[in-house]
Design a protein around this motif. Sequence first.
Motif, PDB file in Angstrom:
ATOM      1  N   GLY A  44     -64.624 -42.085 -36.037  1.00 17.04           N
ATOM      2  CA  GLY A  44     -65.670 -41.398 -35.290  1.00 17.04           C
ATOM      3  C   GLY A  44     -66.157 -40.123 -35.925  1.00 17.04           C
ATOM      4  N   ALA A  45     -65.360 -39.530 -36.818  1.00 14.75           N
ATOM      5  CA  ALA A  45     -65.732 -38.290 -37.504  1.00 14.75           C
ATOM      6  C   ALA A  45     -64.799 -38.106 -38.692  1.00 14.75           C
ATOM      7  CB  ALA A  45     -65.621 -37.080 -36.564  1.00 14.75           C
ATOM      8  N   VAL A  46     -65.367 -37.691 -39.822  1.00 13.47           N
ATOM      9  CA  VAL A  46     -64.578 -37.359 -41.008  1.00 13.47           C
ATOM     10  C   VAL A  46     -64.953 -35.945 -41.414  1.00 13.47           C
ATOM     11  CG1 VAL A  46     -64.159 -37.848 -43.446  1.00 13.47           C
ATOM     12  CG2 VAL A  46     -64.330 -39.740 -41.802  1.00 13.47           C
ATOM     13  N   GLN A  47     -63.971 -35.059 -41.409  1.00 13.86           N
ATOM     14  CA  GLN A  47     -64.244 -33.643 -41.647  1.00 13.86           C
ATOM     15  C   GLN A  47     -64.570 -33.366 -43.107  1.00 13.86           C
ATOM     16  OE1 GLN A  47     -61.376 -30.969 -39.943  1.00 13.86           O
ATOM     17  NE2 GLN A  47     -62.112 -29.201 -41.072  1.00 13.86           N
ATOM     18  N   LEU A  48     -65.522 -32.468 -43.322  1.00 13.59           N
ATOM     19  CA  LEU A  48     -65.892 -31.977 -44.643  1.00 13.59           C
ATOM     20  C   LEU A  48     -65.251 -30.622 -44.884  1.00 13.59           C
ATOM     21  CD1 LEU A  48     -69.612 -32.906 -44.202  1.00 13.59           C
ATOM     22  CD2 LEU A  48     -68.290 -33.740 -46.147  1.00 13.59           C
ATOM     23  N   ASP A  49     -64.944 -30.341 -46.135  1.00 11.66           N
ATOM     24  CA  ASP A  49     -64.451 -29.013 -46.480  1.00 11.66           C
ATOM     25  C   ASP A  49     -64.750 -28.729 -47.937  1.00 11.66           C
ATOM     26  OD1 ASP A  49     -62.699 -26.724 -45.232  1.00 11.66           O
ATOM     27  OD2 ASP A  49     -62.015 -26.976 -47.299  1.00 11.66           O
ATOM     28  N   HIS A  58     -63.175 -35.374 -47.549  1.00  9.60           N
ATOM     29  CA  HIS A  58     -63.839 -36.570 -47.013  1.00  9.60           C
ATOM     30  C   HIS A  58     -63.623 -37.787 -47.917  1.00  9.60           C
ATOM     31  CE1 HIS A  58     -66.878 -34.969 -49.786  1.00  9.60           C
ATOM     32  NE2 HIS A  58     -67.424 -36.167 -49.805  1.00  9.60           N
ATOM     33  N   GLU A  59     -63.222 -37.568 -49.185  1.00 14.42           N
ATOM     34  CA  GLU A  59     -62.829 -38.666 -50.064  1.00 14.42           C
ATOM     35  C   GLU A  59     -61.381 -39.075 -49.792  1.00 14.42           C
ATOM     36  OE1 GLU A  59     -64.506 -38.156 -54.316  1.00 14.42           O
ATOM     37  OE2 GLU A  59     -64.199 -36.110 -53.561  1.00 14.42           O
ATOM     38  N   LEU A  60     -60.519 -38.084 -49.536  1.00 10.91           N
ATOM     39  CA  LEU A  60     -59.107 -38.343 -49.312  1.00 10.91           C
ATOM     40  C   LEU A  60     -58.855 -39.141 -48.039  1.00 10.91           C
ATOM     41  CD1 LEU A  60     -57.786 -34.795 -50.268  1.00 10.91           C
ATOM     42  CD2 LEU A  60     -57.324 -36.904 -51.539  1.00 10.91           C
ATOM     43  N   VAL A  61     -59.718 -38.990 -47.042  1.00 13.32           N
ATOM     44  CA  VAL A  61     -59.507 -39.668 -45.759  1.00 13.32           C
ATOM     45  C   VAL A  61     -59.574 -41.191 -45.907  1.00 13.32           C
ATOM     46  CG1 VAL A  61     -60.499 -40.029 -43.460  1.00 13.32           C
ATOM     47  CG2 VAL A  61     -60.129 -37.706 -44.309  1.00 13.32           C
ATOM     48  N   PRO A  62     -60.632 -41.771 -46.478  1.00 17.34           N
ATOM     49  CA  PRO A  62     -60.597 -43.239 -46.663  1.00 17.34           C
ATOM     50  C   PRO A  62     -59.570 -43.684 -47.690  1.00 17.34           C
ATOM     51  CG  PRO A  62     -62.607 -42.315 -47.619  1.00 17.34           C
ATOM     52  CD  PRO A  62     -61.946 -41.216 -46.848  1.00 17.34           C
ATOM     53  N   SER A  89     -68.988 -31.399 -35.293  1.00 15.70           N
ATOM     54  CA  SER A  89     -68.126 -32.140 -34.377  1.00 15.70           C
ATOM     55  C   SER A  89     -66.812 -31.380 -34.295  1.00 15.70           C
ATOM     56  CB  SER A  89     -67.945 -33.566 -34.898  1.00 15.70           C
ATOM     57  OG  SER A  89     -66.937 -34.239 -34.190  1.00 15.70           O
ATOM     58  N   HIS A  90     -65.731 -31.922 -34.872  1.00  8.49           N
ATOM     59  CA  HIS A  90     -64.477 -31.155 -34.937  1.00  8.49           C
ATOM     60  C   HIS A  90     -64.683 -29.900 -35.782  1.00  8.49           C
ATOM     61  CE1 HIS A  90     -60.106 -30.669 -34.821  1.00  8.49           C
ATOM     62  NE2 HIS A  90     -60.199 -30.268 -36.069  1.00  8.49           N
ATOM     63  N   ALA A  91     -65.482 -30.047 -36.790  1.00  4.58           N
ATOM     64  CA  ALA A  91     -66.001 -28.971 -37.653  1.00  4.58           C
ATOM     65  C   ALA A  91     -67.250 -29.584 -38.259  1.00  4.58           C
ATOM     66  CB  ALA A  91     -64.960 -28.587 -38.701  1.00  4.58           C
ATOM     67  N   ALA A  92     -67.640 -29.194 -39.458  1.00  7.90           N
ATOM     68  CA  ALA A  92     -68.703 -29.917 -40.147  1.00  7.90           C
ATOM     69  C   ALA A  92     -68.142 -31.290 -40.512  1.00  7.90           C
ATOM     70  CB  ALA A  92     -69.148 -29.171 -41.396  1.00  7.90           C
ATOM     71  N   CYS A  93     -68.755 -32.341 -39.990  1.00  7.05           N
ATOM     72  CA  CYS A  93     -68.217 -33.690 -40.148  1.00  7.05           C
ATOM     73  C   CYS A  93     -69.306 -34.681 -40.533  1.00  7.05           C
ATOM     74  CB  CYS A  93     -67.585 -34.175 -38.838  1.00  7.05           C
ATOM     75  SG  CYS A  93     -66.043 -33.362 -38.374  1.00  7.05           S
ATOM     76  N   ILE A  94     -68.885 -35.736 -41.240  1.00  7.20           N
ATOM     77  CA  ILE A  94     -69.726 -36.909 -41.393  1.00  7.20           C
ATOM     78  C   ILE A  94     -69.530 -37.757 -40.149  1.00  7.20           C
ATOM     79  CG2 ILE A  94     -70.258 -38.907 -42.830  1.00  7.20           C
ATOM     80  CD1 ILE A  94     -68.805 -37.482 -45.137  1.00  7.20           C
ATOM     81  N   LEU A  95     -70.643 -38.212 -39.562  1.00  7.88           N
ATOM     82  CA  LEU A  95     -70.601 -38.963 -38.312  1.00  7.88           C
ATOM     83  C   LEU A  95     -71.374 -40.261 -38.466  1.00  7.88           C
ATOM     84  CD1 LEU A  95     -71.476 -35.922 -36.036  1.00  7.88           C
ATOM     85  CD2 LEU A  95     -69.215 -36.938 -36.273  1.00  7.88           C
ATOM     86  N   PRO A  96     -70.963 -41.339 -37.804  1.00  7.90           N
ATOM     87  CA  PRO A  96     -71.753 -42.571 -37.818  1.00  7.90           C
ATOM     88  C   PRO A  96     -73.114 -42.330 -37.174  1.00  7.90           C
ATOM     89  CG  PRO A  96     -69.549 -42.939 -36.912  1.00  7.90           C
ATOM     90  CD  PRO A  96     -69.744 -41.461 -36.987  1.00  7.90           C
ATOM     91  N   LEU A 276     -51.751 -37.057 -47.445  1.00  9.40           N
ATOM     92  CA  LEU A 276     -52.817 -36.792 -46.484  1.00  9.40           C
ATOM     93  C   LEU A 276     -53.519 -35.480 -46.794  1.00  9.40           C
ATOM     94  CD1 LEU A 276     -50.926 -37.574 -43.153  1.00  9.40           C
ATOM     95  CD2 LEU A 276     -52.513 -39.084 -44.365  1.00  9.40           C
ATOM     96  N   SER A 277     -54.824 -35.480 -46.680  1.00  6.73           N
ATOM     97  CA  SER A 277     -55.545 -34.219 -46.688  1.00  6.73           C
ATOM     98  C   SER A 277     -55.095 -33.370 -45.506  1.00  6.73           C
ATOM     99  CB  SER A 277     -57.056 -34.471 -46.575  1.00  6.73           C
ATOM    100  OG  SER A 277     -57.732 -33.288 -46.186  1.00  6.73           O
ATOM    101  N   PRO A 278     -54.982 -32.055 -45.670  1.00 15.29           N
ATOM    102  CA  PRO A 278     -54.690 -31.196 -44.512  1.00 15.29           C
ATOM    103  C   PRO A 278     -55.772 -31.286 -43.437  1.00 15.29           C
ATOM    104  CG  PRO A 278     -54.363 -30.000 -46.568  1.00 15.29           C
ATOM    105  CD  PRO A 278     -55.040 -31.289 -46.926  1.00 15.29           C
ATOM    106  N   PHE A 279     -56.957 -31.799 -43.808  1.00 16.48           N
ATOM    107  CA  PHE A 279     -58.057 -31.938 -42.856  1.00 16.48           C
ATOM    108  C   PHE A 279     -58.173 -33.358 -42.326  1.00 16.48           C
ATOM    109  CE2 PHE A 279     -59.261 -28.569 -45.905  1.00 16.48           C
ATOM    110  CZ  PHE A 279     -59.321 -27.495 -45.045  1.00 16.48           C
ATOM    111  N   ASP A 280     -57.170 -34.197 -42.574  1.00 19.12           N
ATOM    112  CA  ASP A 280     -57.169 -35.555 -42.033  1.00 19.12           C
ATOM    113  C   ASP A 280     -56.991 -35.491 -40.527  1.00 19.12           C
ATOM    114  OD1 ASP A 280     -56.063 -38.270 -41.246  1.00 19.12           O
ATOM    115  OD2 ASP A 280     -56.377 -38.607 -43.398  1.00 19.12           O
ATOM    116  N   SER A 281     -57.709 -36.332 -39.807  1.00 22.27           N
ATOM    117  CA  SER A 281     -57.642 -36.277 -38.346  1.00 22.27           C
ATOM    118  C   SER A 281     -56.283 -36.688 -37.787  1.00 22.27           C
ATOM    119  CB  SER A 281     -58.751 -37.145 -37.729  1.00 22.27           C
ATOM    120  OG  SER A 281     -58.790 -38.438 -38.315  1.00 22.27           O
ATOM    121  N   LEU A 282     -55.412 -37.296 -38.596  1.00 24.28           N
ATOM    122  CA  LEU A 282     -54.056 -37.564 -38.117  1.00 24.28           C
ATOM    123  C   LEU A 282     -53.283 -36.272 -37.914  1.00 24.28           C
ATOM    124  CD1 LEU A 282     -51.914 -39.819 -37.477  1.00 24.28           C
ATOM    125  CD2 LEU A 282     -51.093 -39.464 -39.823  1.00 24.28           C
TER     126      LEU A 282
END
Length: 388
Positions: A44-49, A58-62, A89-96, A276-282
């Motif tokens: 639903g959202a992938v954070q940018l940093d 945002h590359e590390l998440v997928p 969203s959670h911060a600056a995020c890529i969103l569908p 995991l990226s420290p910005f991963d939603s997990l």
Amino acid sequence: MTSLPPPAAELSADEARRIALHAQGFLGAADRRAGVRGVLRHLGAVQLDTISVLARSHELVPYARLGAVGRKAVEDAYWSGGHSFEYWSHAACILPVEEWPHFAFRRRAYRSRPHWNHELPDGAYEQVIKQLRAEGPLTATDLGGAKNKGEWWDWSASKVAVERALMYGEVVCTERRGWKRVYDLAERAIPDAVLHDDLDDAECLRRLVRLAGQSLGVGTRADMADYHRLKGEQFDAVVADSGLVPVTVQGWSKPAWADPEALATEPRGRHRTTLLSPFDSLVWERARTERIFGFTHRLEAYVPKPRRIHGYFAMPLLSGGRLIGRVDPAREGRTLVAKQVSLDSPKAVRPMAQALLEAAEWVGCDSVRVERAGSPQEAAALTSALAT
């Protein structure tokens, strides 16, 4: 908060952990056919940093979910074909892109904020819109420069104007090019079917709360609200109609809610071993990470160097459904450097070696060097595991 209905289920702490891992795409076979876009829709959202060590977050998440997807393929999946947009969203995020209507409540809130109505020369906003209509898509540099002795973060008038238009929803960020936002008119970049602000605030909030529940699997009020940076009272106002069901979780001191689909089937399958990226939603919500995994995680990039414990960009190690260590990585030419490694037990040595070797190959490195670990013996064991 209003009184809660009786819980639909009582979960053990282990069941809650497994539900969370499955919801985040770390338990069970990854849907490789859906690829990066499938990961984005699922989360639903992938954070940018801005920080880039091995790669940008945002590359590390997928990568963490799918494995070694080509980095260009990741960027193309996000930005080509109008499948996504960037917004707050959670911060600056890529969103569908299909979630555009559900952020209407936030666009309306930004439009009503009085502090957005000053420090901008007459006509600057209109000029940016006119230029984008004639020439877009454009970066801030294309629009006249991002910085020019401006009063706000040293931004130029055109940068202030285009960021205001972005928050209002008249302009949309359609990609990042060399980390610069690329702006276009929403009327041109967003499909007609979703280009509207027709949904009232309650409808928007219900959707985002339900999305948070699907993406987290199970969580507290704070967990669910934080996913898209909603206020607690906004969550309270819509949760009863969101489709989420109240549950209790052993060891959790606060009420929780779950996605009913997550409760319907026992999560099982292959566990991913990955960094995991420290910005991963997990792991992006510190209190939740501690509650679910018993793992204290803090990004230390903004901590003064003498006070850092685990390093500048310490990446948690996930293996067997547990967080069992972390590494602060760097790159020197074609060598991935483990600047500082912290492992919870000797059993974490081989999973860390596996994760480092996979990450090194993904970013084009052909060797891994351990610079520092918890002890000389730990460093030697990890170096040995990397060589076998």
